[in-house]
Design a protein around this motif. Structure first.
Motif, PDB file in Angstrom:
ATOM      1  N   SER A 126       0.830  -1.213   0.000  1.00 12.46           N
ATOM      2  CA  SER A 126       0.000   0.000   0.000  1.00 12.46           C
ATOM      3  C   SER A 126       0.858   1.254   0.000  1.00 12.46           C
ATOM      4  CB  SER A 126      -0.920   0.005   1.228  1.00 12.46           C
ATOM      5  OG  SER A 126      -1.800  -1.085   1.212  1.00 12.46           O
ATOM      6  N   VAL A 127       1.900   1.266   0.834  1.00 11.94           N
ATOM      7  CA  VAL A 127       2.770   2.432   0.905  1.00 11.94           C
ATOM      8  C   VAL A 127       3.592   2.563  -0.383  1.00 11.94           C
ATOM      9  CG1 VAL A 127       4.654   3.528   2.178  1.00 11.94           C
ATOM     10  CG2 VAL A 127       2.806   2.415   3.415  1.00 11.94           C
ATOM     11  N   MET A 128       4.007   1.436  -0.963  1.00 15.38           N
ATOM     12  CA  MET A 128       4.692   1.524  -2.254  1.00 15.38           C
ATOM     13  C   MET A 128       3.793   2.124  -3.319  1.00 15.38           C
ATOM     14  SD  MET A 128       7.157  -1.722  -3.007  1.00 15.38           S
ATOM     15  CE  MET A 128       6.105  -3.034  -2.372  1.00 15.38           C
ATOM     16  N   PHE A 129       2.527   1.776  -3.302  1.00 19.95           N
ATOM     17  CA  PHE A 129       1.591   2.274  -4.321  1.00 19.95           C
ATOM     18  C   PHE A 129       1.489   3.794  -4.268  1.00 19.95           C
ATOM     19  CE2 PHE A 129      -2.837   2.653  -6.086  1.00 19.95           C
ATOM     20  CZ  PHE A 129      -2.528   2.186  -7.347  1.00 19.95           C
ATOM     21  N   THR A 130       1.454   4.344  -3.061  1.00 19.60           N
ATOM     22  CA  THR A 130       1.236   5.790  -2.930  1.00 19.60           C
ATOM     23  C   THR A 130       2.514   6.592  -2.769  1.00 19.60           C
ATOM     24  OG1 THR A 130       0.919   5.508  -0.535  1.00 19.60           O
ATOM     25  CG2 THR A 130      -1.056   5.494  -1.920  1.00 19.60           C
ATOM     26  N   CYS A 131       3.614   5.944  -2.342  1.00 17.06           N
ATOM     27  CA  CYS A 131       4.819   6.697  -1.976  1.00 17.06           C
ATOM     28  C   CYS A 131       6.104   6.184  -2.617  1.00 17.06           C
ATOM     29  CB  CYS A 131       5.018   6.656  -0.451  1.00 17.06           C
ATOM     30  SG  CYS A 131       3.599   7.139   0.541  1.00 17.06           S
ATOM     31  N   GLY A 132       6.062   5.077  -3.333  1.00 10.69           N
ATOM     32  CA  GLY A 132       7.280   4.411  -3.750  1.00 10.69           C
ATOM     33  C   GLY A 132       8.132   5.150  -4.749  1.00 10.69           C
ATOM     34  N   VAL A 172       1.091   4.032 -14.584  1.00 14.11           N
ATOM     35  CA  VAL A 172       1.493   2.624 -14.524  1.00 14.11           C
ATOM     36  C   VAL A 172       0.577   1.823 -13.599  1.00 14.11           C
ATOM     37  CG1 VAL A 172       3.413   1.033 -14.115  1.00 14.11           C
ATOM     38  CG2 VAL A 172       3.862   3.342 -14.981  1.00 14.11           C
ATOM     39  N   GLY A 173       0.255   2.393 -12.435  1.00 14.38           N
ATOM     40  CA  GLY A 173      -0.738   1.793 -11.562  1.00 14.38           C
ATOM     41  C   GLY A 173      -0.311   0.535 -10.844  1.00 14.38           C
ATOM     42  N   LEU A 174       0.962   0.470 -10.431  1.00 11.60           N
ATOM     43  CA  LEU A 174       1.457  -0.692  -9.699  1.00 11.60           C
ATOM     44  C   LEU A 174       2.276  -0.243  -8.491  1.00 11.60           C
ATOM     45  CD1 LEU A 174       2.793  -2.839 -12.694  1.00 11.60           C
ATOM     46  CD2 LEU A 174       0.704  -3.264 -11.376  1.00 11.60           C
ATOM     47  N   PRO A 175       2.192  -0.961  -7.365  1.00 10.96           N
ATOM     48  CA  PRO A 175       3.133  -0.689  -6.279  1.00 10.96           C
ATOM     49  C   PRO A 175       4.561  -0.850  -6.807  1.00 10.96           C
ATOM     50  CG  PRO A 175       1.408  -2.198  -5.558  1.00 10.96           C
ATOM     51  CD  PRO A 175       1.278  -2.072  -7.047  1.00 10.96           C
ATOM     52  N   ALA A 176       5.433   0.077  -6.464  1.00  9.17           N
ATOM     53  CA  ALA A 176       6.783   0.048  -7.029  1.00  9.17           C
ATOM     54  C   ALA A 176       7.752   0.769  -6.113  1.00  9.17           C
ATOM     55  CB  ALA A 176       6.800   0.694  -8.413  1.00  9.17           C
ATOM     56  N   LYS A 177       9.031   0.494  -6.313  1.00  8.02           N
ATOM     57  CA  LYS A 177      10.077   1.197  -5.587  1.00  8.02           C
ATOM     58  C   LYS A 177      11.332   1.269  -6.441  1.00  8.02           C
ATOM     59  CE  LYS A 177      11.615   3.571  -2.312  1.00  8.02           C
ATOM     60  NZ  LYS A 177      12.259   4.347  -3.406  1.00  8.02           N
ATOM     61  N   SER A 178      11.946   2.435  -6.393  1.00  5.68           N
ATOM     62  CA  SER A 178      13.169   2.671  -7.157  1.00  5.68           C
ATOM     63  C   SER A 178      14.358   2.789  -6.224  1.00  5.68           C
ATOM     64  CB  SER A 178      13.035   3.976  -7.959  1.00  5.68           C
ATOM     65  OG  SER A 178      12.872   5.083  -7.072  1.00  5.68           O
ATOM     66  N   GLY A 179      15.564   2.697  -6.814  1.00  9.95           N
ATOM     67  CA  GLY A 179      16.804   2.943  -6.102  1.00  9.95           C
ATOM     68  C   GLY A 179      17.719   3.766  -6.975  1.00  9.95           C
ATOM     69  N   VAL A 180      18.543   4.622  -6.363  1.00 12.46           N
ATOM     70  CA  VAL A 180      19.373   5.525  -7.158  1.00 12.46           C
ATOM     71  C   VAL A 180      20.512   4.812  -7.874  1.00 12.46           C
ATOM     72  CG1 VAL A 180      18.819   7.605  -5.852  1.00 12.46           C
ATOM     73  CG2 VAL A 180      20.768   6.184  -5.152  1.00 12.46           C
ATOM     74  N   SER A 181      20.673   3.529  -7.661  1.00  7.61           N
ATOM     75  CA  SER A 181      21.601   2.760  -8.493  1.00  7.61           C
ATOM     76  C   SER A 181      21.060   2.582  -9.900  1.00  7.61           C
ATOM     77  CB  SER A 181      21.844   1.384  -7.868  1.00  7.61           C
ATOM     78  OG  SER A 181      20.623   0.671  -7.765  1.00  7.61           O
TER      79      SER A 181
END
Length: 320
Positions: free
Chosen positions: A236-242, A254-263
């Protein structure tokens, strides 16, 4: 659906985004010479643990902020929702990931995926008598279980990060001043730096993402890695804040929970179906990989993966 996602299809998507050379390599690493600035890879892992990949899928990279949802979910699993909520909120901040600010009125981190929240979550992992080393070992063990090998730390990156961790030190001290950091700020920042320097490849990151798609079960097995409730809250938090201050655009497009990294890594979760990961080092102004984001968006478009594309299954169809 995953039967339709072949290596050739993923390679075709990578070829579509390959010519986009916009963006910059992670700026805060100073004179660090990136070994693979033009790398590009993509992988999908279904709930059976089958991984399909294309591109430079053997290159390992640092998880960086892509580590945050896993550690946040681990804190939720170990300490419970109420205890975590005392220190970490769930609202999008609208600010950059390393903004030096806390939630007004509570002194909590806005959510678990900005740096303040990631520091607070890191400090909650393990037992009260754990130090920096033993706490990190809880986290490294989690990642090792997820990928099926003993993961390593990029010591060069960890050392660079340690020498330039001034903003994270400021955030940790702010949290401590408000009573919202469960351990010594210096130990927490040091351990968090090593958390971010854990290395995986794109196939392994897709496998990790599939755990989130599988309700906390390791793909291809009945082994429970994290509790279902902890995974639900992390998704849920990834969906709104990731995706930081680009989160609204990501959910819209895109509409998916997601998370990025600066690498340059990025993973997305298709709940109940599979995990997706992509890697390309050059970043946009929000700190998200330009080509990895474009590749996952293209996959989402082709297969109607946006979570709101599926409400019609229960009798309510979105407008065309």
């Amino acid at each position: 659906m995953t039967d339709d996602i072949t290596a050739d299809l993923l390679l075709g998507i990578l070829d579509e985004v390959r010519d986009d050379s916009s963006g910059d390599l992670v700026p805060h690493l100073g004179d660090y010479e990136h070994p693979n600035p033009d790398a590009l890879a993509m992988a999908v892992c279904d709930l059976d643990g089958t991984v399909t990949s294309a591109g430079d899928d053997g290159i390992r990279f640092d998880l960086q902020s892509a580590s945050k949802p896993f550690v946040y979910a681990l804190a939720l699993d170990q300490k419970g929702v109420d205890e975590v909520a005392k220190r970490i909120g769930v609202e999008p901040s609208g600010d950059a990931f390393n903004e030096i600010s806390l939630e007004a009125g509570t002194g909590r981190a806005p959510n678990g995926l900005v740096n303040a929240g990631a520091l607070a979550a890191h400090a909650l992992v393990g037992d009260t008598d754990d130090d920096e080393v033993s706490r990190f070992e809880h986290i490294r063990a989690l990642f090792s279980r997820l990928v099926g090998r003993e993961v390593e730390v990029d010591e060069e990156i960890a050392d660079i990060e340690a020498k330039s961790a001034h903003r994270n030190q400021a955030l940790a001290h702010l949290l401590a001043e408000e009573g919202n950091l469960a351990d010594d700020p210096h130990e927490v920042v040091a351990g968090y730096g090593r958390q971010c320097a854990v290395r995986v490849d794109v196939r392994e990151l897709a496998h990790m993402a599939a755990m989130f798609a599988n309700g906390g079960l390791k793909p291809g097995s009945d082994e429970r890695i994290l509790g279902r409730k902890a995974v639900r809250y992390a998704n849920s938090v990834m969906f709104t804040c990731g995706m930081y201050d680009a989160a609204g655009d990501w959910v819209y497009q895109v509409g998916l929970p997601a998370k990025s990294g600066v690498s340059g890594c990025l993973f997305a979760v298709v709940p109940g179906k599979f995990g997706i990961a992509a890697y390309s080092p050059r970043l946009d102004e929000h700190g998200n990989s330009v080509r990895a984001a474009a590749a996952i968006e293209e996959l989402s478009d082709r297969f109607d993966l946006h979570v709101l594309d599926h409400v019609h299954d229960d009798g309510f169809g979105p407008a065309a």
